[in-house]
Structures are given as structure tokens and as C-alpha cells.
Design a protein around this motif. Structure first.
Motif, PDB file in Angstrom:
ATOM      1  N   CYS A 120      -4.170  27.881  11.199  1.00 44.59           N
ATOM      2  CA  CYS A 120      -3.726  29.422  10.996  1.00 44.59           C
ATOM      3  C   CYS A 120      -6.094  30.022  11.493  1.00 44.59           C
ATOM      4  CB  CYS A 120      -3.644  30.220  10.264  1.00 44.59           C
ATOM      5  SG  CYS A 120      -4.366  29.915   8.178  1.00 44.59           S
ATOM      6  N   GLU A 121      -6.386  31.063  11.642  1.00 40.01           N
ATOM      7  CA  GLU A 121      -7.102  31.289  10.836  1.00 40.01           C
ATOM      8  C   GLU A 121      -7.418  32.944  10.311  1.00 40.01           C
ATOM      9  OE1 GLU A 121      -5.540  33.873  14.514  1.00 40.01           O
ATOM     10  OE2 GLU A 121      -6.478  32.331  14.050  1.00 40.01           O
ATOM     11  N   VAL A 122      -8.734  33.356   9.409  1.00 43.18           N
ATOM     12  CA  VAL A 122      -8.848  34.200   8.606  1.00 43.18           C
ATOM     13  C   VAL A 122     -10.072  35.214   9.770  1.00 43.18           C
ATOM     14  CG1 VAL A 122      -9.554  35.303   7.218  1.00 43.18           C
ATOM     15  CG2 VAL A 122      -8.338  34.170   7.343  1.00 43.18           C
ATOM     16  N   PHE A 123     -10.641  36.479  10.178  1.00 44.87           N
ATOM     17  CA  PHE A 123     -11.175  36.642  10.656  1.00 44.87           C
ATOM     18  C   PHE A 123     -12.155  36.809   9.342  1.00 44.87           C
ATOM     19  CE2 PHE A 123      -8.480  39.141  13.603  1.00 44.87           C
ATOM     20  CZ  PHE A 123      -8.594  37.641  14.448  1.00 44.87           C
ATOM     21  N   LEU A 124     -13.624  36.596  10.172  1.00 44.64           N
ATOM     22  CA  LEU A 124     -15.200  36.427   8.776  1.00 44.64           C
ATOM     23  C   LEU A 124     -14.978  38.330   8.918  1.00 44.64           C
ATOM     24  CD1 LEU A 124     -16.200  33.044   9.479  1.00 44.64           C
ATOM     25  CD2 LEU A 124     -14.557  33.562   7.424  1.00 44.64           C
ATOM     26  N   ASN A 128     -12.619  40.461   3.268  1.00 42.73           N
ATOM     27  CA  ASN A 128     -11.671  39.796   4.095  1.00 42.73           C
ATOM     28  C   ASN A 128     -11.349  38.229   2.927  1.00 42.73           C
ATOM     29  OD1 ASN A 128      -9.945  40.340   5.530  1.00 42.73           O
ATOM     30  ND2 ASN A 128     -10.473  38.752   6.837  1.00 42.73           N
ATOM     31  N   ASP A 129     -12.412  39.065   1.569  1.00 42.16           N
ATOM     32  CA  ASP A 129     -12.171  37.502   0.764  1.00 42.16           C
ATOM     33  C   ASP A 129     -10.782  37.049   0.380  1.00 42.16           C
ATOM     34  OD1 ASP A 129     -15.395  36.785   1.218  1.00 42.16           O
ATOM     35  OD2 ASP A 129     -15.768  37.559  -0.546  1.00 42.16           O
ATOM     36  N   PRO A 130     -10.558  37.966   0.134  1.00 46.98           N
ATOM     37  CA  PRO A 130      -9.117  37.601  -0.322  1.00 46.98           C
ATOM     38  C   PRO A 130      -7.722  37.047   0.847  1.00 46.98           C
ATOM     39  CG  PRO A 130      -9.589  40.142  -0.989  1.00 46.98           C
ATOM     40  CD  PRO A 130     -10.372  39.481   0.249  1.00 46.98           C
ATOM     41  N   ALA A 131      -8.083  36.978   1.975  1.00 47.47           N
ATOM     42  CA  ALA A 131      -7.503  36.612   2.844  1.00 47.47           C
ATOM     43  C   ALA A 131      -7.647  35.069   2.870  1.00 47.47           C
ATOM     44  CB  ALA A 131      -7.154  37.159   4.497  1.00 47.47           C
ATOM     45  N   LEU A 132      -9.184  34.555   2.629  1.00 47.49           N
ATOM     46  CA  LEU A 132      -9.464  33.296   2.780  1.00 47.49           C
ATOM     47  C   LEU A 132      -9.567  32.507   1.063  1.00 47.49           C
ATOM     48  CD1 LEU A 132     -13.422  33.929   3.943  1.00 47.49           C
ATOM     49  CD2 LEU A 132     -11.520  32.706   5.033  1.00 47.49           C
ATOM     50  N   LEU A 133      -8.826  33.836   0.329  1.00 44.56           N
ATOM     51  CA  LEU A 133      -8.423  32.782  -0.842  1.00 44.56           C
ATOM     52  C   LEU A 133      -7.624  33.077  -0.815  1.00 44.56           C
ATOM     53  CD1 LEU A 133      -9.197  31.836  -3.982  1.00 44.56           C
ATOM     54  CD2 LEU A 133      -9.255  34.562  -5.107  1.00 44.56           C
ATOM     55  N   PHE A 134      -6.171  33.449  -0.569  1.00 50.99           N
ATOM     56  CA  PHE A 134      -5.196  33.572  -0.314  1.00 50.99           C
ATOM     57  C   PHE A 134      -4.797  31.470   0.397  1.00 50.99           C
ATOM     58  CE2 PHE A 134      -1.772  33.347   2.579  1.00 50.99           C
ATOM     59  CZ  PHE A 134      -0.216  34.194   1.515  1.00 50.99           C
ATOM     60  N   ASN A 146     -14.919  30.507  15.488  1.00 45.83           N
ATOM     61  CA  ASN A 146     -14.871  30.260  16.707  1.00 45.83           C
ATOM     62  C   ASN A 146     -15.008  31.748  16.769  1.00 45.83           C
ATOM     63  OD1 ASN A 146     -14.112  30.101  19.170  1.00 45.83           O
ATOM     64  ND2 ASN A 146     -12.108  30.766  18.940  1.00 45.83           N
ATOM     65  N   VAL A 147     -15.789  31.626  17.398  1.00 47.51           N
ATOM     66  CA  VAL A 147     -16.117  33.053  18.077  1.00 47.51           C
ATOM     67  C   VAL A 147     -15.648  33.780  19.599  1.00 47.51           C
ATOM     68  CG1 VAL A 147     -18.114  34.825  18.979  1.00 47.51           C
ATOM     69  CG2 VAL A 147     -18.700  33.187  16.877  1.00 47.51           C
ATOM     70  N   MET A 148     -14.122  34.829  18.897  1.00 45.94           N
ATOM     71  CA  MET A 148     -13.631  35.200  20.068  1.00 45.94           C
ATOM     72  C   MET A 148     -15.048  35.782  21.307  1.00 45.94           C
ATOM     73  SD  MET A 148     -10.682  36.720  17.713  1.00 45.94           S
ATOM     74  CE  MET A 148      -9.390  37.522  19.042  1.00 45.94           C
ATOM     75  N   PRO A 149     -14.636  34.933  22.633  1.00 44.73           N
ATOM     76  CA  PRO A 149     -15.149  36.110  23.447  1.00 44.73           C
ATOM     77  C   PRO A 149     -15.000  37.550  24.015  1.00 44.73           C
ATOM     78  CG  PRO A 149     -14.311  33.788  24.327  1.00 44.73           C
ATOM     79  CD  PRO A 149     -13.440  34.510  22.733  1.00 44.73           C
ATOM     80  N   ALA A 150     -13.967  38.024  23.518  1.00 40.91           N
ATOM     81  CA  ALA A 150     -14.314  39.689  24.217  1.00 40.91           C
ATOM     82  C   ALA A 150     -14.474  40.471  23.065  1.00 40.91           C
ATOM     83  CB  ALA A 150     -12.301  39.738  24.863  1.00 40.91           C
ATOM     84  N   SER A 151     -14.419  39.987  21.740  1.00 39.83           N
ATOM     85  CA  SER A 151     -14.650  41.010  20.801  1.00 39.83           C
ATOM     86  C   SER A 151     -15.567  40.811  20.084  1.00 39.83           C
ATOM     87  CB  SER A 151     -13.638  41.144  19.456  1.00 39.83           C
ATOM     88  OG  SER A 151     -13.392  39.408  18.931  1.00 39.83           O
ATOM     89  N   GLY A 152     -16.235  39.237  20.281  1.00 40.38           N
ATOM     90  CA  GLY A 152     -17.644  38.598  18.747  1.00 40.38           C
ATOM     91  C   GLY A 152     -16.878  38.644  18.194  1.00 40.38           C
ATOM     92  N   ILE A 153     -15.678  38.665  17.566  1.00 35.09           N
ATOM     93  CA  ILE A 153     -15.357  38.532  16.422  1.00 35.09           C
ATOM     94  C   ILE A 153     -15.249  37.340  15.635  1.00 35.09           C
ATOM     95  CG2 ILE A 153     -13.659  38.511  14.241  1.00 35.09           C
ATOM     96  CD1 ILE A 153     -12.318  41.451  15.794  1.00 35.09           C
ATOM     97  N   ARG A 154     -16.596  36.821  14.372  1.00 29.05           N
ATOM     98  CA  ARG A 154     -15.807  34.701  14.116  1.00 29.05           C
ATOM     99  C   ARG A 154     -15.094  34.830  13.445  1.00 29.05           C
ATOM    100  NH1 ARG A 154     -19.848  31.167  14.221  1.00 29.05           N
ATOM    101  NH2 ARG A 154     -21.315  32.201  14.644  1.00 29.05           N
ATOM    102  N   ALA A 155     -14.408  34.202  13.692  1.00 34.25           N
ATOM    103  CA  ALA A 155     -12.759  33.155  12.946  1.00 34.25           C
ATOM    104  C   ALA A 155     -13.319  31.665  12.289  1.00 34.25           C
ATOM    105  CB  ALA A 155     -11.821  33.392  13.480  1.00 34.25           C
ATOM    106  N   SER A 156     -13.069  32.060  10.886  1.00 35.00           N
ATOM    107  CA  SER A 156     -12.354  30.889   9.881  1.00 35.00           C
ATOM    108  C   SER A 156     -11.134  30.033  10.634  1.00 35.00           C
ATOM    109  CB  SER A 156     -12.680  31.137   8.532  1.00 35.00           C
ATOM    110  OG  SER A 156     -12.489  29.886   8.232  1.00 35.00           O
ATOM    111  N   MET A 157     -11.452  29.187  11.229  1.00 40.22           N
ATOM    112  CA  MET A 157     -10.482  28.087  11.724  1.00 40.22           C
ATOM    113  C   MET A 157      -9.529  27.405  10.410  1.00 40.22           C
ATOM    114  SD  MET A 157     -10.528  29.833  14.748  1.00 40.22           S
ATOM    115  CE  MET A 157      -9.730  29.008  15.722  1.00 40.22           C
TER     116      MET A 157
END
Length: 198
Positions: A120-124, A128-134, A146-157
Motif C-alpha cells: 500500500c502507500e501513504v501520501f506524504l 498524515n503522520d497518523p496514517a504512517l503510524l497506523f 514515488n511521486v505521482m506524475p499527474a499530481s506531483g504527490i509524493r507517496a511512501s511505498m
């Protein structure tokens, strides 16, 4: 009334879309076509129901799904077998009541006997720290970003090894016993492909 986690029903896809799009910016928008794609291809597509109302859902796909999500493709380029959690959504008034933990326990139980890894991934993003802790509390570890090309959002994989999978695979060789709790939902997309030979 207790919470029931069960497979989604086709007539509930509109409710799933509405729930998804009311979830806020941490969840990507979804239309009915995307919900139908999940209905046809997701190995795991379950909802939380309480008092006759859907209060959450979780969607997960195997590495073989014809999915075009950049985060899904990131995992597929690096790992041969996995179950990918595309999204989990809990209705705002119901958050904090344990539904997320119940979904993750359920999807892990589902994956453990079928795939070596759960991804899964969590958007950085800020807050959003609670999601990473969860996810950390469930044993997920970061294997990249990973940086999503269309949005530029970085995700922790994130990835979690399914500890029981090697034993199950060796013992049952890919053919699980025919028991109610081990049955999977029929995939309309897969059945159509088999019927047409594509």
C-alpha cells in the motif's frame, strides 16, 4: 448493532462512490466507472456495514489486475506477487471507532494465505503522520517513495511480508481447502475474459 465486514454488492457501488468522494483530500476521487473497474477486478472489495448503512470500504488488487495506478505499477515493476491495497475509506462520523483496524486485520487474513506480500502507500503530506503510524503498527515498512506524475504527490511505498504464506504455499500448493472463510468473491472481469478467451 455490530459492524459486519462483507463483500460489496453490485447495487452498492453508487454508495461506495459517494462515500469515497466525501472522504476528503487524502483519498483520490472516484467515479462510477472506477468503482465498476474495482467490482470487476479487485480480489478484495469489502464494506463495513452497521445498522443497514455502509460506513467504510477497502479495495485491494493482485499484481495481475489491469490497473493503471502509478503507485500500483511502481510495486508491479519491483515485486512479482503481492496484494495491493488501493484505498480504504471510513465515513467521517465513524472514524476512530476501529473500522480501519478491523479492515486491515481482515485484508491481512485474506492475503496471508494467497500472496507473499501486502502492499500500500501513504501520501506524504502535512497531517498524515497518523496514517504512517497506523501502518507501522501493522508491521508495514517503507520500501521506497514515488511521486505521482499527474499530481506531483509524493507517496511512501509500504510493504508487509505475509509470514504464513510460505507454509500455506508449500502445504497446499495454491489449492486452498474449500471452506467458507477461504472462498473468494467471483470476479466478473475475470469470468468475462475466460468466456471470450482474452
Amino acid at each position: 448493532m455490530p459492524i459486519t465486514i462483507r463483500d460489496v454488492r453490485e447495487h452498492e457501488l453508487d454508495s461506495v462512490v459517494a462515500l469515497n468522494n466525501a472522504a476528503g483530500p487524502s483519498i483520490l476521487p472516484m467515479d462510477l466507472a472506477k468503482a465498476r473497474f474495482f467490482w470487476e477486478h479487485a480480489e478484495y472489495f469489502r464494506v463495513a456495514e452497521q445498522d443497514g448503512l455502509i460506513s467504510g470500504f477497502l479495495v485491494a488488487l493482485s499484481q495481475d489486475a489491469p490497473h493503471d495506478s502509478p503507485n500500483f505499477l511502481w510495486f508491479r515493476e519491483r515485486y512479482p506477487e503481492f496484494l495491493y491495497i488501493d484505498r480504504i475509506v471510513i465515513a467521517r462520523p465513524r472514524r476512530g471507532g476501529g473500522r480501519g483496524r478491523a479492515f486491515y486485520a481482515d485484508v491481512q487474513s485474506f492475503a496471508e494465505v494467497r500472496w507473499p506480500q501486502l502492499a500500500c502507500e501513504v501520501f506524504l503530506q502535512t497531517g498524515n503522520d497518523p496514517a504512517l503510524l497506523f501502518h507501522g503498527s501493522f508491521g508495514f515498512r517503507e520500501v521506497g517513495q514515488n511521486v505521482m506524475p499527474a499530481s506531483g504527490i509524493r507517496a511512501s511505498m509500504l510493504l508487509k511480508e505475509m509470514c504464513s504464506y510460505p507454509f500455506v504455499a508449500e502445504t497446499y500448493g495454491g489449492k486452498l481447502p474449500d471452506l467458507p472463510w477461504l472462498r473468494t468473491r467471483p470476479l466478473p472481469g475475470r469470468q468475462a475474459a475466460l468466456a471470450t478467451g482474452t
